[in-house]
Design an enzyme around this catalytic site. Structure first.
Site, short mmCIF file in Angstrom:
data_model
loop_
_atom_site.label_atom_id
_atom_site.label_comp_id
_atom_site.label_asym_id
_atom_site.label_seq_id
_atom_site.Cartn_x
_atom_site.Cartn_y
_atom_site.Cartn_z
N ASP A 1 0.95 4.04 1.45
CA ASP A 1 1.38 4.71 2.68
C ASP A 1 2.52 3.96 3.39
O ASP A 1 3.02 4.43 4.42
CB ASP A 1 0.19 4.96 3.63
CG ASP A 1 -0.55 3.68 4.03
OD1 ASP A 1 -0.68 2.78 3.19
OD2 ASP A 1 -0.99 3.59 5.20
N HIS A 2 2.92 2.84 2.82
CA HIS A 2 4.05 2.08 3.38
C HIS A 2 5.20 1.98 2.38
O HIS A 2 6.25 1.42 2.69
CB HIS A 2 3.59 0.67 3.77
CG HIS A 2 2.52 0.67 4.81
ND1 HIS A 2 2.74 0.29 6.11
CD2 HIS A 2 1.22 1.06 4.74
CE1 HIS A 2 1.61 0.43 6.80
NE2 HIS A 2 0.68 0.88 5.99
N HIS B 1 0.03 3.35 13.41
CA HIS B 1 -0.91 3.40 12.29
C HIS B 1 -2.23 4.00 12.80
O HIS B 1 -3.31 3.42 12.68
CB HIS B 1 -1.13 1.99 11.71
CG HIS B 1 -1.59 1.99 10.27
ND1 HIS B 1 -2.90 1.94 9.91
CD2 HIS B 1 -0.89 2.06 9.10
CE1 HIS B 1 -3.00 1.94 8.58
NE2 HIS B 1 -1.79 2.02 8.07
N HIS C 1 0.86 -1.19 0.00
CA HIS C 1 0.00 0.00 0.00
C HIS C 1 0.89 1.24 0.00
O HIS C 1 1.97 1.26 0.60
CB HIS C 1 -0.93 0.00 1.22
CG HIS C 1 -2.16 -0.83 1.01
ND1 HIS C 1 -2.86 -1.41 2.04
CD2 HIS C 1 -2.82 -1.18 -0.14
CE1 HIS C 1 -3.90 -2.08 1.55
NE2 HIS C 1 -3.89 -1.96 0.22
ZN LIG Z 1 -1.45 1.39 6.02
#
Ligand SMILES: [Zn+2]
Ligand SMILES: [Zn+2]
Lengths: 312, 312
Positions: A67-68, A272, A65
């Site tokens: 955001d990682h 997170h 993903h």
């Molecule tokens: Zn995430």
């Protein structure tokens, strides 16, 4: 061994939390830093710390993903500007696809790195890294997309040789001390036979740090977290949102606390954190989890934690 | 029409300058924002401004170096979280390769956007955008990699109809006014024939903003910049570094000032400032250029500039 949280937010960057990245600083142990996830802006966060990108030797991606992941090409490029050719190979571990993404990003931007990258796309769970002082185990989690958790295990340290005691007993220094330190039995020139084991201090148990990607609750978490000194667990949702967490393939703070307790970890970090939780509401995530598992901390960007040795 | 500098640094992010992105805010004119380049962390910068990602309708990429590109997938993903389905198609202009990069980034991260993207990979120079109120021309620059400069041209505004004068002369309001405003000749009920042109105020010349990617000095710059109200020109190197600038396919502050003068632009901004220039040294870039072209400003992150109308 120190953990530094570089980004503790979920999904998109927010004013107070960047997207995910965690540095495991093994500077004293092996003079390396390992990164877990590289969300966009990770290199910007690193600029505000004492971490030197050239010290980063291994990068573990939990899942792909954005955001990682989306900070990875920029981090790799900027690392290249720092300190030229002496850098060894950097190893990137992650799900299938990470290599394509990095290679296309570098190719399209015509970036020529001053160091080599080795890609290890994870196909089977279990032992992933097996180095002199550290091992890393990997297992699958339960997210919308293939996602991994990592368990970093430090080898135990042998006890220190009790030199003072040896001297008191008139055992002369020399190569013998090396053999005693290794725990061997040694015959002295005067005929005495002594056992190194009797002259070693207490062993120090190596530390265990478990870092999970985004996940629903799943049986593999227990195996990854069992007896860890630190468990870093996502907490995208709050106390009363177990159904939402399930629907979105995430966890609640309470689920994280429960598994921390069950796995008998020593310290739990919640990370997170959704942008819906700010200020007091974010602290409430910690407070609520605290009731289930006392050693719970809400992770904030730039928080650091020295992982202590626990007595055996 | 307002320009907002979101990133004014060169190569890698620095503490005081992010990598390149420039917002051209056309909110009053067409309720849109156009982005020029999207370096890593652009969405983080936008968080600190009043710009709403959903207002961004067109993105122009000058070239595919990471410091101009790597923030694009993250920006597109986060824009998707904002305000759901009503968003129209977003158009991305740039060199060949931009589409592959964005599509692979979205595919590998399994990102499903709530809006459509149209990719226009530039093959020929000249007129690129031809909308009711704005046109954009593009030309090739001279960088290590294919690189473009953009010239945004606002249409002229017709003069205002001088209603007070018409009333004084007893010309009755009605559909006639529309025809007069369009500059037509009109016969009145009383037989008089009057010419709309005689009742129109001064035309307002549309504004021209030229935004260049990284470049050596090249003939195309003059065409792109001619008579622009604003020229945004890179200034990676300083006064005495023309040879270095040439070797690295960049420009100096003095070259930017010279071309601004030659092109008779009204305002020059120096951007793409190397991390070697901070504080007083960065200001020196402006001071030195100032001697050649007076209306020179050093761009800093978050600087804004309202582009004034110039008298005809
Ligand atoms: Zn995430
Ligand atoms: Zn650049």
């Amino acid at each position: 061994m120190e953990i530094e949280f570089l980004g503790t937010g979920a999904g998109s960057p927010a004013k107070s939390r960047n997207v995910t990245s965690i540095a495991l600083k093994l500077l004293e142990e092996i003079n390396e830093v390992w990164l877990f996830d590289v969300g966009e802006g990770t290199q910007h966060q690193i600029l505000k710390t004492s971490i030197r990108p050239r010290k980063v030797t291994r990068i573990f991606i939990t899942h792909l993903h954005g955001d990682h992941l989306f900070g990875l090409p920029g981090f790799l490029s900027s690392r290249s500007f720092q300190g030229a050719q002496q850098m060894g190979t950097l190893i990137i571990y992650g799900p299938k696809g990470v290599k394509d993404f990095v290679q296309l990003s570098l190719r399209v931007s015509q970036t020529k790195l001053t160091y080599k990258i080795k890609y290890i796309e994870i196909e089977k769970t279990g032992l992933l890294v097996n180095e002199a002082q550290f091992r890393v185990y990997v297992d699958r989690l339960d997210h919308r997309i293939e996602c991994f958790g990592y368990r970093v295990v430090e080898n135990d340290y042998a006890g220190e040789l009790q030199v003072e005691r040896l001297k008191e007993e008139h055992i002369p220094a020399g190569p013998i001390y090396g053999r005693l330190k290794a725990g061997e039995k040694v015959e002295l020139p005067d005929g005495r036979v002594i056992d190194g084991q009797d002259y070693l201090g207490e062993k120090k148990r190596g530390r265990i740090v478990t870092i999970l990607g985004d996940t629903r609750q799943a049986p593999s978490i227990l195996g990854l977290a069992q007896n860890a000194d630190v468990l870093i667990h996502e907490s995208t949702f709050g106390r009363d949102e177990a159904q939402l967490a399930f629907n979105y393939h995430h966890s609640t703070n309470m689920q994280a606390a429960k598994i921390a307790k069950q796995a008998e970890v020593k310290q739990l970090f919640l990370t997170h954190i959704s942008a819906r939780y700010v200020g007091v509401k974010a602290l409430q995530l910690e407070k609520d989890a605290h009731k289930v598992f006392e050693n719970t901390k809400l992770a904030n960007d730039f928080d650091t934690y020295m992982v202590p040795f626990s007595h055996k």
